[in-house]
Design a protein around this motif. Sequence first.
Motif, PDB file in Angstrom:
ATOM      1  N   LEU A  72      26.560  51.951  41.868  1.00  0.00           N
ATOM      2  CA  LEU A  72      27.087  52.709  40.734  1.00  0.00           C
ATOM      3  C   LEU A  72      28.535  53.130  40.978  1.00  0.00           C
ATOM      4  O   LEU A  72      29.369  53.061  40.070  1.00  0.00           O
ATOM      5  CB  LEU A  72      26.221  53.933  40.451  1.00  0.00           C
ATOM      6  N   ILE A  73      28.844  53.549  42.191  1.00  0.00           N
ATOM      7  CA  ILE A  73      30.222  53.907  42.532  1.00  0.00           C
ATOM      8  C   ILE A  73      31.125  52.690  42.396  1.00  0.00           C
ATOM      9  O   ILE A  73      32.215  52.764  41.816  1.00  0.00           O
ATOM     10  CB  ILE A  73      30.311  54.496  43.956  1.00  0.00           C
ATOM     11  N   LEU A  74      30.677  51.549  42.904  1.00  0.00           N
ATOM     12  CA  LEU A  74      31.450  50.314  42.820  1.00  0.00           C
ATOM     13  C   LEU A  74      31.693  49.928  41.363  1.00  0.00           C
ATOM     14  O   LEU A  74      32.808  49.573  40.983  1.00  0.00           O
ATOM     15  CB  LEU A  74      30.724  49.196  43.566  1.00  0.00           C
ATOM     16  N   GLN A  75      30.658  49.998  40.540  1.00  0.00           N
ATOM     17  CA  GLN A  75      30.799  49.656  39.125  1.00  0.00           C
ATOM     18  C   GLN A  75      31.731  50.630  38.416  1.00  0.00           C
ATOM     19  O   GLN A  75      32.518  50.236  37.553  1.00  0.00           O
ATOM     20  CB  GLN A  75      29.435  49.631  38.435  1.00  0.00           C
ATOM     21  N   HIS A  76      31.651  51.888  38.771  1.00  0.00           N
ATOM     22  CA  HIS A  76      32.530  52.891  38.158  1.00  0.00           C
ATOM     23  C   HIS A  76      33.998  52.591  38.488  1.00  0.00           C
ATOM     24  O   HIS A  76      34.867  52.680  37.631  1.00  0.00           O
ATOM     25  CB  HIS A  76      32.151  54.292  38.636  1.00  0.00           C
ATOM     26  N   LYS A  77      34.260  52.224  39.738  1.00  0.00           N
ATOM     27  CA  LYS A  77      35.631  51.896  40.145  1.00  0.00           C
ATOM     28  C   LYS A  77      36.128  50.631  39.473  1.00  0.00           C
ATOM     29  O   LYS A  77      37.309  50.507  39.168  1.00  0.00           O
ATOM     30  CB  LYS A  77      35.700  51.734  41.663  1.00  0.00           C
ATOM     31  N   LYS A  78      35.232  49.687  39.222  1.00  0.00           N
ATOM     32  CA  LYS A  78      35.615  48.393  38.640  1.00  0.00           C
ATOM     33  C   LYS A  78      35.695  48.428  37.115  1.00  0.00           C
ATOM     34  O   LYS A  78      36.169  47.482  36.512  1.00  0.00           O
ATOM     35  CB  LYS A  78      34.608  47.310  39.057  1.00  0.00           C
ATOM     36  N   ARG A  79      35.227  49.494  36.495  1.00  0.00           N
ATOM     37  CA  ARG A  79      35.172  49.509  35.032  1.00  0.00           C
ATOM     38  C   ARG A  79      36.546  49.364  34.391  1.00  0.00           C
ATOM     39  O   ARG A  79      36.666  48.876  33.288  1.00  0.00           O
ATOM     40  CB  ARG A  79      34.454  50.745  34.521  1.00  0.00           C
ATOM     41  N   THR A  80      37.594  49.747  35.094  1.00  0.00           N
ATOM     42  CA  THR A  80      38.942  49.606  34.544  1.00  0.00           C
ATOM     43  C   THR A  80      39.400  48.150  34.553  1.00  0.00           C
ATOM     44  O   THR A  80      40.324  47.785  33.846  1.00  0.00           O
ATOM     45  CB  THR A  80      39.954  50.451  35.343  1.00  0.00           C
ATOM     46  N   ASP A  81      38.717  47.314  35.334  1.00  0.00           N
ATOM     47  CA  ASP A  81      39.057  45.894  35.404  1.00  0.00           C
ATOM     48  C   ASP A  81      38.419  45.085  34.278  1.00  0.00           C
ATOM     49  O   ASP A  81      38.709  43.907  34.133  1.00  0.00           O
ATOM     50  CB  ASP A  81      38.608  45.293  36.742  1.00  0.00           C
ATOM     51  N   LEU A  82      37.554  45.704  33.503  1.00  0.00           N
ATOM     52  CA  LEU A  82      36.848  44.973  32.456  1.00  0.00           C
ATOM     53  C   LEU A  82      37.791  44.628  31.310  1.00  0.00           C
ATOM     54  O   LEU A  82      38.608  45.435  30.877  1.00  0.00           O
ATOM     55  CB  LEU A  82      35.673  45.795  31.928  1.00  0.00           C
ATOM     56  N   ILE A  83      37.657  43.434  30.815  1.00  0.00           N
ATOM     57  CA  ILE A  83      38.461  42.968  29.684  1.00  0.00           C
ATOM     58  C   ILE A  83      37.520  42.799  28.499  1.00  0.00           C
ATOM     59  O   ILE A  83      36.496  42.123  28.612  1.00  0.00           O
ATOM     60  CB  ILE A  83      39.140  41.623  30.009  1.00  0.00           C
ATOM     61  N   PRO A  84      37.852  43.400  27.357  1.00  0.00           N
ATOM     62  CA  PRO A  84      36.972  43.250  26.203  1.00  0.00           C
ATOM     63  C   PRO A  84      36.901  41.783  25.750  1.00  0.00           C
ATOM     64  O   PRO A  84      37.874  41.049  25.826  1.00  0.00           O
ATOM     65  CB  PRO A  84      37.619  44.111  25.113  1.00  0.00           C
ATOM     66  N   ILE A  85      35.741  41.391  25.303  1.00  0.00           N
ATOM     67  CA  ILE A  85      35.542  40.023  24.827  1.00  0.00           C
ATOM     68  C   ILE A  85      36.159  39.892  23.440  1.00  0.00           C
ATOM     69  O   ILE A  85      35.904  40.694  22.547  1.00  0.00           O
ATOM     70  CB  ILE A  85      34.044  39.688  24.778  1.00  0.00           C
TER      71      ILE A  85
END
Length: 97
Positions: A72-85
């Motif tokens: 969950l911590i890893l996903q929280h940190k990576k959420r800013t890397d998400l690109i909307p489809i």
Amino acid sequence: MGRTHKNHLESHIHYGIVGWGGTYNSHIKQLEVIQKMFIKIIYNRNNVYSSDLLYTESKILDVRQIFLYKMLILQHKKRTDLIPIQHEYNTRHKKKL
């Protein structure tokens, strides 16, 4: 005595858990048995003492909970890397022009 040993045990479990924490249940089960054994030794409890109660009293997460927490911590940190489809077909969430 308990806190130092507890931290030492936790550091071993936390190390690399993101990589190996999703392994087969049979492997995780072995780690859980070892973790329970060490926690009972650290807190001077006998073998029949409730592990769930001891986890609660000592505020220690079990192996599976540690894995989920770290993920969950890893996903929280990576959420800013998400690109909307981006797509061209109509959906109810597509912005109207």
